[in-house]
Design a protein around this motif. Structure first.
Motif, PDB file in Angstrom:
ATOM      1  N   ASP A 153       0.837  -1.195   0.000  1.00 20.67           N
ATOM      2  CA  ASP A 153       0.000   0.000   0.000  1.00 20.67           C
ATOM      3  C   ASP A 153       0.880   1.256   0.000  1.00 20.67           C
ATOM      4  N   GLU A 156       3.139   1.969  -3.502  1.00 24.87           N
ATOM      5  CA  GLU A 156       2.642   2.016  -4.867  1.00 24.87           C
ATOM      6  C   GLU A 156       1.690   3.189  -5.074  1.00 24.87           C
ATOM      7  N   ASP A 213      -0.949   4.361  -7.574  1.00 22.72           N
ATOM      8  CA  ASP A 213      -1.751   3.978  -8.737  1.00 22.72           C
ATOM      9  C   ASP A 213      -3.137   4.589  -8.612  1.00 22.72           C
ATOM     10  N   VAL A 214      -4.051   4.106  -9.433  1.00 17.91           N
ATOM     11  CA  VAL A 214      -5.392   4.694  -9.476  1.00 17.91           C
ATOM     12  C   VAL A 214      -6.102   4.544  -8.127  1.00 17.91           C
ATOM     13  N   TYR A 215      -5.705   3.563  -7.341  1.00 18.89           N
ATOM     14  CA  TYR A 215      -6.348   3.341  -6.044  1.00 18.89           C
ATOM     15  C   TYR A 215      -5.766   4.242  -4.958  1.00 18.89           C
ATOM     16  N   PRO A 231      -5.290   9.156  -4.960  1.00 19.65           N
ATOM     17  CA  PRO A 231      -6.087  10.216  -4.310  1.00 19.65           C
ATOM     18  C   PRO A 231      -5.538  10.641  -2.952  1.00 19.65           C
ATOM     19  N   ARG A 272      -2.733  13.024  -3.590  1.00 22.71           N
ATOM     20  CA  ARG A 272      -3.320  14.269  -4.071  1.00 22.71           C
ATOM     21  C   ARG A 272      -3.845  15.098  -2.888  1.00 22.71           C
ATOM     22  N   ILE A 301      -2.544  18.843  -1.766  1.00 18.97           N
ATOM     23  CA  ILE A 301      -3.488  19.969  -1.689  1.00 18.97           C
ATOM     24  C   ILE A 301      -3.481  20.554  -0.290  1.00 18.97           C
ATOM     25  N   THR A 314      -1.642   7.713 -13.439  1.00 21.81           N
ATOM     26  CA  THR A 314      -2.505   8.374 -12.459  1.00 21.81           C
ATOM     27  C   THR A 314      -1.661   9.102 -11.426  1.00 21.81           C
ATOM     28  N   GLY A 369      -0.262  12.140 -12.906  1.00 17.17           N
ATOM     29  CA  GLY A 369      -1.269  13.193 -12.948  1.00 17.17           C
ATOM     30  C   GLY A 369      -1.371  13.942 -11.629  1.00 17.17           C
ATOM     31  N   VAL A 370      -1.258  13.216 -10.532  1.00 15.15           N
ATOM     32  CA  VAL A 370      -1.303  13.854  -9.216  1.00 15.15           C
ATOM     33  C   VAL A 370      -0.098  14.779  -9.027  1.00 15.15           C
ATOM     34  N   PRO A 398     -10.918   0.663  -8.494  1.00 13.06           N
ATOM     35  CA  PRO A 398      -9.477   0.944  -8.519  1.00 13.06           C
ATOM     36  C   PRO A 398      -8.646  -0.078  -7.756  1.00 13.06           C
ATOM     37  N   ALA A 399      -9.195  -0.603  -6.668  1.00 15.69           N
ATOM     38  CA  ALA A 399      -8.420  -1.553  -5.854  1.00 15.69           C
ATOM     39  C   ALA A 399      -8.061  -2.815  -6.640  1.00 15.69           C
ATOM     40  N   ARG A 414      -2.544  -6.280 -11.971  1.00 15.41           N
ATOM     41  CA  ARG A 414      -1.095  -6.107 -12.190  1.00 15.41           C
ATOM     42  C   ARG A 414      -0.321  -7.296 -11.639  1.00 15.41           C
ATOM     43  N   SER A 455      -6.316   0.658 -15.449  1.00 13.45           N
ATOM     44  CA  SER A 455      -6.709   1.940 -14.859  1.00 13.45           C
ATOM     45  C   SER A 455      -7.618   2.705 -15.809  1.00 13.45           C
ATOM     46  N   ASP A 506      -7.950  17.504 -10.717  1.00 13.62           N
ATOM     47  CA  ASP A 506      -8.545  16.206 -10.455  1.00 13.62           C
ATOM     48  C   ASP A 506      -7.450  15.173 -10.189  1.00 13.62           C
ATOM     49  N   VAL A 507      -7.891  14.002  -9.703  1.00 11.07           N
ATOM     50  CA  VAL A 507      -6.935  12.916  -9.495  1.00 11.07           C
ATOM     51  C   VAL A 507      -6.216  12.613 -10.792  1.00 11.07           C
ATOM     52  N   ASN A 508      -7.001  12.553 -11.872  1.00  8.19           N
ATOM     53  CA  ASN A 508      -6.402  12.265 -13.168  1.00  8.19           C
ATOM     54  C   ASN A 508      -5.939  13.566 -13.795  1.00  8.19           C
ATOM     55  N   GLY A 509      -4.824  14.047 -13.374  1.00  4.11           N
ATOM     56  CA  GLY A 509      -4.328  15.316 -13.878  1.00  4.11           C
ATOM     57  C   GLY A 509      -3.883  15.243 -15.312  1.00  4.11           C
ATOM     58  N   LEU A 510      -3.788  14.047 -15.860  1.00  8.31           N
ATOM     59  CA  LEU A 510      -3.394  13.866 -17.239  1.00  8.31           C
ATOM     60  C   LEU A 510      -4.537  13.194 -17.988  1.00  8.31           C
TER      61      LEU A 510
END
Lengths: 115, 186
Positions: free
Chosen positions: A2, A21, A23-25, A28, A31, A35, A58, A61-62, B12-13, B19, B48, B135-139
């Motif tokens: 995690d 890690e 990733d998409v999970y 956030p 992020r 912030i 992802t 992106g953060v 997402p989990a 993977r 993702s 947003d979380v997906n900044g890209l």
């Protein structure tokens, strides 16, 4: 593994230590931390990624979102990373030209102060 | 030929689960150690992207993965001579390669954007400073596809009305990726 997040202040810079890690999970959570730090007035950030085991777009992106936020306050967001497996995704996406990527926290701090 | 199929909910989990499974199957198939990280990242990106698309369009629909070990796809035939092996077998699977397909059911026009050519230069498709939402997906989701194109040895991305199929493959054996140096294993 995690995601573990920690942060501390060093030399007027907020150091964010990331482990695990991203990733998409888990992204956030990173992020939200970025912030929160910016909202509290920390606009010079160094994200230490030496213990990051996985990073996907992802997570990128953060980091890019965090960079945008600090730049809005004339701040900086630099990275510490020497792992080839992590650097590779920065190269593929061209983000090596966007972030300052250094080999140590001290180097990142010194570079910012010398600008 | 050995196939492992995995169906995940659009959560997402479960991307991490996908993977881990892809990496395990790839290792067992004989993918070069230097390419395992590429498999892991590319599968993660594809999943993702699919999860995000499903969460917008069809959160109750599952996402499907197929992990195909192309080695040993000629079954023992006793004394019968082996038939000629075409360059690309009739089922479309490439011999002696590890292939992963990720199939989503989100409308392709909105979920995945335009088709991505496997020869597209991924790094030139991204303009991170021009698109920096908080947003979380900044890209853009297309960045994930660009990363896949940059990582996989062979990629096809097929968007259609019923969803998008991302198909990627790597050579089996010790050939790995010719252009990249071995990744660190730390």
């Amino acid at each position: 593994m995690d995601l573990k997040l920690d942060h501390y202040t060093e030399d007027d810079t907020e150091i964010v230590v990331v482990e695990g890690e991203i990733d998409v999970y888990t992204a956030p959570r990173l992020r939200e931390l970025l912030i929160d730090l910016v909202n509290k007035g920390n606009v010079h950030l160094v994200v230490n990624m030496e213990k990051v085991e996985f990073l996907d777009s992802t997570g990128l992106g953060v980091l890019v979102g965090g960079l945008k936020r600090v730049r809005a306050h004339d701040g900086t967001l630099d990275l510490v990373c020497t792992q080839e497996r992590i650097l590779k995704i920065f190269r593929i996406t061209g983000l090596t030209k966007v972030f300052g990527i250094y080999e140590s926290v001290q180097e990142a701090i010194d570079k910012r102060k010398s600008k | 030929m050995a196939i492992v199929q995995l169906t995940i909910s659009a959560l997402p989990a479960h991307v991490r689960t996908a993977r881990l499974m892809a990496t395990a199957v790839a290792r067992r198939a004989g993918i070069a150690e230097s390419a395992l990280d590429e498999v892991r990242l590319a599968v993660g990106e594809a999943c993702s992207r699919a999860v995000e698309a499903h969460r917008v369009h069809c959160p109750d629909q599952p996402i499907q993965l197929e992990l195909i070990d192309g080695a040993g796809n000629r079954p023992l035939t006793g004394t019968q001579p082996d038939p000629p092996v075409p360059a690309t077998p009739p089922n479309g699977h490439q011999a002696q390669r590890f292939e992963v397909t990720v199939s989503d059911r989100a409308p392709a026009e909105e979920a995945g954007g335009p088709p991505v050519n496997s020869h597209a230069p991924g790094s030139e498709d991204t303009h991170p400073e021009d698109s920096l939402p908080g947003d979380v997906n900044g890209l853009s989701p297309d960045v994930g596809l660009a990363v896949i194109v940059g990582l996989a040895d062979d990629v096809s991305i097929e968007p259609h009305d019923g969803g998008t199929v991302v198909r990627m493959s790597w050579p089996l054996g010790n050939t790995g990726t010719a252009v990249d140096p071995p990744l660190s294993t730390s």
